[in-house]
Every structure is written in C-alpha cells, then in structure tokens.
Design an enzyme around this catalytic site. Structure first.
Site, short mmCIF file in Angstrom:
data_model
loop_
_atom_site.label_atom_id
_atom_site.label_comp_id
_atom_site.label_asym_id
_atom_site.label_seq_id
_atom_site.Cartn_x
_atom_site.Cartn_y
_atom_site.Cartn_z
N HIS A 17 0.82 -1.22 0.00
CA HIS A 17 0.00 0.00 0.00
C HIS A 17 0.85 1.26 0.00
O HIS A 17 0.35 2.34 -0.31
CB HIS A 17 -1.07 -0.01 1.11
CG HIS A 17 -0.62 0.37 2.49
ND1 HIS A 17 -0.33 -0.56 3.46
CD2 HIS A 17 -0.47 1.57 3.09
CE1 HIS A 17 -0.01 0.05 4.59
NE2 HIS A 17 -0.09 1.35 4.39
N ASP A 71 1.21 -7.63 2.40
CA ASP A 71 1.34 -6.19 2.11
C ASP A 71 2.80 -5.75 1.94
O ASP A 71 3.36 -5.05 2.77
CB ASP A 71 0.66 -5.41 3.26
CG ASP A 71 0.32 -3.98 2.86
OD1 ASP A 71 0.85 -3.52 1.83
OD2 ASP A 71 -0.47 -3.34 3.57
N SER A 73 3.94 2.32 8.44
CA SER A 73 3.75 1.31 7.42
C SER A 73 5.04 1.11 6.66
O SER A 73 5.69 2.08 6.25
CB SER A 73 2.65 1.71 6.46
OG SER A 73 1.42 1.34 7.01
#
Ligand code: ARG
Ligand code: ASP
Length: 689
Positions: A84, A221, A624
């Site tokens: 992402h 991810d 992230s």
C-alpha cells in the site's frame, strides 16, 4: 493475606514490563531505554541501534516517499516497504496490457526495474539537539510572534549550514515536546528508486477494506524497490548510468520465525500522535469529532457501496475512493470506542485534578483552566469546520468546479484536471451524496454556524432535492465537452456556474466566520501546551516521556502477543496460509486469490506457512513499511497496520488492546519464490537464522 501480599508484589514486578510497550523513542537517546530493551530480550547495544561513528541499524531504515517507512535488505540497495506504500508507483506503471496492480510485477533482472520519477527515500544521517541554538537571542519578555521569528531565523541558519542540496543532503529543525526542545535532522535523500517487485493485489491487498485494521489478517502487504546512485554512491537523478546503491548497513533476514513472547522492535517514522493533551481534547475527539465524521462517512460509504455492487465499471472507478474514505472511518471507530472503553476522559480529569493541586502557587497555576477556556471557544467553530469538510467538501462536482476555476485563473490547462476527474466520476453517486451531505449539514449544525448563502438557497429551493435537481441540470461541469472547450475567456462563466458559486460561498464563509477563531485559538492552545508539556514533566519527574510522533525516526519495542478483543474470545498472534484458503472466495473481490496460490496450497505442505503476526509495538500511521526486528537485530517482518480496537494508541496506549500487525518476512520470501519466481532476488538477500 500473606499470599495476597506476595501476589501483589509479583504483579507490581510484572507491571512495568507490561507497560513498557508504550512509547516511540528517539534513536539518538536510545541509551536511556537500552537497559529496558535488554531486559525485554534485546541482545544488541545502543550503538548498534543508533550511532554516528559507525554503521548502525538506523542506516538501513528510510523514510519512503513522504508518509511511509522502508528498509534496505541487500548490499545492492534492495528495499522493502508495503504494497500500500508502493501502490501509487505500481499503479503508474500499470495499463490495460500490463496491469501490475492486478497481476503483480517482477523484474527478472536489474534492467527490468522500473524508474519512478518523484519518488525519494531519505536516510537519517544524524540528529542533534539544537534547542539552545534555535532559541539564541530569545528572551522571555518577547511575544510569541517574536519568539517565532527568532526560531525561524535561527533554524534557517542551522539548516543552511548543514544542508548540501548538490549532495542530496537535506536538513530540518523539528520542534519536539510542543517546542520545548528542538532537534536537527540531517537526511541523505536518494531520488532514483526503482520498482523491482510487487505481488498481485489479490495477495498484496488480500482482504481489502473488509479486513483492513483487523485481525485475523492475511495480507501480503509488501513491495520491493531498489535504490540507485551515481558512480560515487551519491544521490542522482534517474540515469541509465546509475548503479545500485551500496548502503552503510542493511538488514539480514531471519527465517527462524516468531513465537508469542518474542522480543520485537519496530524502527520507523510514525506520523502524528497526541499523547499529552487534556481531557477536553480527548472528549472532543472521542465524543464529537470521531462520531460525527464516522456517521457522515457511513452515509457516503453506503451510497458508494450501493452503486459499486450494481456495476463493475463503477466499482473500479470508486474502489480507491472507497478505500480512502473507509480507512479513516474504520480507524475512528476503534479510536472513539477505545477512548470510551478506557474511560480516558475521566482518567485525564483525575490526572488534571492532581496536577492542578500540585500547580497551585507555581507558574502553572490556572494553566488548565486557560486551556479549557480556549477549547470552549474553539470547539463550536472547529466542529462546524470539520462538518463542512466532511460534507460540502466531499461533493465531487463542487471540488472539481474549484479545480477548473483555479486552473483557468492560474493560466493552466484544464485538460489534465478534467481527464483525471471524469475517468472516475459517476454522477448518480455524486448527486445522492450531494443530497445526503447538504441535508446532514442542515440538520446537524446550529443555526449560527450555517452560511447565509446556504440558508437563503435552501429557502429559495424549498428542499435540498430541488436544489440538487437545478444545480446538476444547469452546471456546465456535468458536461465533459463543455469543460473541454473552456478557455481563459470563460472564467466569468465558470464563476457564474451554480457549482462554483456554492463552493465559493462556503469557502468565503469558512474564511470569514470560522478560520479567524480557529487559527487564533490554535496559536494560544499550542502555547499553553508548551507550558503544559513542561509542567507534566516537572510534575512526574520519574516518568520517561517520549515526544509525540512527527514523522521522524523512532524506536518502538515490545513483543509478539495475541489479545482478547471481547469476552471469551482470544486471538492467537500468528496467521497462516491455511487462513487465506479458508477466506478464499472467487465471488468476493477482497478474497479472490490467484489460482497459482490455490494450486500451490492444493499440492500440499504449506498449511503452516506463516503470513502475518501481532505484536505490542507502539506504532502509528507512517510506520507502514517499517522493519520489524528481532532480539538480534535481524528482520522478521514488515509492519503495515494496527488492530482497530487499539487505534486510540495515537491518544492513549492500552497494552491489552494495542497491537501492530506485521507481515511475516517468510511470507514475503514464499511469495517472491512461488508466485513471482524471482529467485534472483532471494540470492542477494542475506539470511542469518
Ligand atoms: N490501515 C492501514 C493504514 O492505515 C492500511 C491501509 C491500506 N489498506 C486498505 N485496505 N485501505 O494505512
Ligand atoms: N497503516 C498505517 C500506515 O500506512 C499504519 C498504522 O496506522 O498503524 O502507516
């Protein structure tokens, strides 16, 4: 009795250990935490974590773009981050013929790696405390504006003295602890960063918005990039002559796996937290702001959902918008629930009572009352502002009108703006959102907080529906051909359009009625917090305070742990491929996995293949892509999310509920090999179990 006493002692002994998970610490000051980290199992030294004299772990961590983290994993500049986080780059390289979002992308040699103009990675070279230098010339009799200007002039001079744009060296002075301290951060910024690999979205975004912020989680991810440099290993614009960057340090990868209780350490760049605010602010967030934004977004998501489920083309048009709207929507739900569950408002009030008693007779007397008064002044205007941004500003046609007007007024072309807009615009959705949002605005804001224009128009039309019918019938912005024909001469016509008129009337109202109160109180609130932060440190001299996040590099440590989200439910901390197969469903977009993955699983032997794991590290948005590191400093995972029951950690951390979610590095290795068949990448990684 004696037993109870012993038990209490035992509990007291473990309590600090449990609480120790809270905190995002400055790497430069990690020597203050290292003993605690070691007590939790860490086997390295402070110098291994952060050093300016030798290569340390910090030299393998980067700020990826301007809102994620990444880590270097080979001596040739190979880099991991989240899917992402690389999404924009993967999308940019995608077309109907090469849909890398859908099918994934794997370079099979360095020549196939794809450049990404505009993408940078920033290494922290060093950080220094510069409070004295930043405040040089400041005297306490100065006004806040004078202090600001002293700070600005000194900071600019410091930055100038160390920055070296030709060498890619950037510097920033950051205010920490509400500007009680200033730190200089010096970065080396590399700007030739190429896409190397990405799994198909059905792996990299597996679970989509359904599973987002949730456990059990099975999202692969990750995406893989490579940093390039010139022949001297220095930052350079993209060039075919550039060569792979050789880092001072990269992460070795552990395949030993994780178990409940194992030490974990997240090294990355959390974006923003507010752990030291008053009960008034917490109440505003948990009881006013979050609930009202959630309610408004629920209306929008329901509308999107209805049309997306009816039409495949609309689903594609709105899937990224849906993801954006729902990401914060879900986070706020966990946040407001968490604040309520922890009775954070009451706990803060209790703290404030004790603080106020202590502050009596000191220079901090009355500080909390002053803050309370400021919030009382700010909140009605701020609530109206937030309401406005979540309603009127979400009507797509209105924002588009403003973009076109700005392009024409600025002498720019309209085509790029309108091309992007119409590609993903479905008018029936927008019309329904117009009605829902303006109705909510009408119903839920106090009369004194609505623009004159709004009240007048509503009275003229008689209903929001009639207003909509007229606006969408008359506005030129619903007609791509008319928009395409616009030239600078049409500015007056654009400004007479009902969509622009509505947008502009609300903007003027915001500037005249809301912004003055908001910005004036914001200044005073910041100032009061500077004193309150200092005061809290004086009030609790034995407590270790970490500065609120601000996208600078931080260390968070904890351990692998499951949690109990509700009565009689316990979540184990590790998910496996078996769980992906359990969720697999070709009819549900979020759970439709690649056939290759089904086949590999059916062939057997992969039941226990780990996918994700939970730990107690204190992380936030921006973390992230952060490396998750074991007790020996080796890479065991990539952080990508938190569980929604713990998202109040930006305001208050609860060791029982706050869990960060990481990709198990062994799932990345599995996907690279089995799905990407990109073994050449595995060959350059270094494994140390
Ligand atoms: N919740 C994570 C974060 O805040 C991941 C968001 C991306 N994934 C998604 N399904 N929208 O960024
Ligand atoms: N998903 C977040 C990010 O993109 C991480 C988090 O909020 O925990 O940074």
């Amino acid at each position: 009795m004696k037993k109870l006493f012993v038990l209490t002692l035992a509990l007291l002994a473990v309590l600090p250990a449990l609480r120790a998970e809270e905190g995002m610490w400055l790497p430069m000051l990690i020597s203050q935490r290292i003993e605690d980290m070691q007590a939790h199992g860490f086997r390295l030294t402070a110098e291994d974590v952060y050093s300016i004299n030798q290569a340390s772990l910090k030299d393998a961590v980067v700020l990826f773009g301007s809102g994620c983290t990444g880590e270097v994993v080979s001596r040739d500049g190979l880099l991991f981050t989240n899917h992402h986080c690389g999404y924009g780059q993967i999308q940019q390289h995608s077309s109907v013929e090469h849909d890398y979002l859908k099918d994934g992308f794997w370079a099979m040699n360095r020549g196939e790696e794809l450049p990404n103009p505009g993408l940078t990675v920033s290494f922290l070279e060093r950080m220094d405390e510069v409070t004295a230098a930043v405040l040089k010339g400041y005297v306490p009799t100065m006004s806040e504006a004078q202090r600001d200007s002293v700070v600005r002039v000194n900071s600019d001079a410091i930055v100038k003295s160390v920055a070296n744009p030709d060498k890619g060296v950037r510097a920033r002075v950051e205010a920490l602890y509400y500007a009680n301290q200033y730190f200089l951060f010096v970065y080396k910024v590399y700007r030739d960063v190429r896409l190397v690999g990405a799994p198909p979205s059905s792996i990299g975004k597996f679970g989509g918005d359904t599973d987002n912020w949730m456990w059990p989680r099975h999202t692969g991810d990750f995406s893989i990039f490579r940093i390039y440099a010139d022949k001297n290993n220095e930052p350079a614009d993209y060039s075919e002559d550039n060569v792979p960057f050789h880092p001072k340090r990269f992460f070795e990868i552990s395949r030993a796996g994780v178990q409940e209780g194992d030490f974990t350490f997240v090294y990355g760049c959390p974006g923003s937290t507010k752990e030291y605010v008053t009960s008034d602010e917490v109440r505003y967030v948990g009881e006013v702001s979050d609930p009202q934004k959630i309610a408004l977004r629920t209306l929008r998501l329901d509308i999107l959902q209805k049309y997306m489920s009816q039409d495949q083309a609309v689903r594609i048009q709105y899937s990224s918008k849906y993801a954006n709207i729902s990401n914060a929507w879900k986070k706020w739900q966990g946040e407001s629930k968490g604040i309520a569950r922890l009775h954070t408002v009451a706990a803060k009030q209790d703290f404030e009572r004790r603080f106020a008693a202590w502050a009596r007779g000191t220079r901090y007397e009355g500080l909390l009352d002053r803050l309370s008064g400021l919030y009382a002044r700010r909140n009605p205007a701020f609530r109206a502002y937030e309401y406005y941004t979540e309603t009127v500003r979400t009507v797509e046609l209105l924002s588009f009108a403003a973009q076109v007007q700005a392009a024409l007024a600025g002498g720019r072309e309209v085509a790029p703006v309108s091309g992007r807009f119409y590609k993903d615009y479905y008018q029936p959705i927008d019309e329904e959102i117009f009605v829902a949002m303006l109705s909510a605005f009408d119903k839920n804001l106090e009369p004194g907080y609505k623009p004159e224009y709004f009240l007048r128009k509503l009275a003229e039309y008689g209903s929001v529906e009639a207003w909509r019918d007229d606006l969408y019938a008359r506005s030129l912005f619903t007609d791509p051909a008319r928009v395409a024909a616009l030239t600078a001469d049409d500015l007056a016509a654009v400004e007479a359009d009902p969509a622009w008129e509505l947008y502009d009337a609300f903007s003027q109202w915001y500037l005249a009625e809301l912004r003055p109160v908001i910005s004036e109180t914001a200044q005073d609130i910041n100032l009061a917090y500077r004193a309150y932060m200092r005061a809290q440190m004086e009030f609790e001299p034995g407590k270790a305070f970490y500065p609120d996040a601000n996208l600078t590099l931080r260390v968070a440590y904890g351990h692998v742990a499951g949690y109990s989200p509700s009565d009689a439910v316990y979540y184990a901390p590790v998910s496996t491929l078996k769980g992906i197969i359990e969720k697999d469903n070709p009819d549900i977009f979020d759970y439709d996995i690649p056939q290759a993955l089904r086949d590999i699983y059916a062939a057997g032997g992969h039941d226990a293949q780990p996918v994700c794991f939970l730990a107690t590290n204190h992380t936030s948005g921006g973390n992230s892509g952060s490396p998750v590191i074991n007790a020996d400093g080796r890479l065991i995972g990539i952080n990508f999310d938190r569980v929604w029951e713990g998202t109040m950690s930006d305001i208050v951390f609860d060791p029982d509920y706050c869990r960060n979610i990481s990709l198990d590095i062994r799932y990345l290795l599995f996907v690279v090999k089995e799905i990407g068949h990109a073994d050449w990448l595995l060959d350059e990684m270094v494994f140390a179990d």
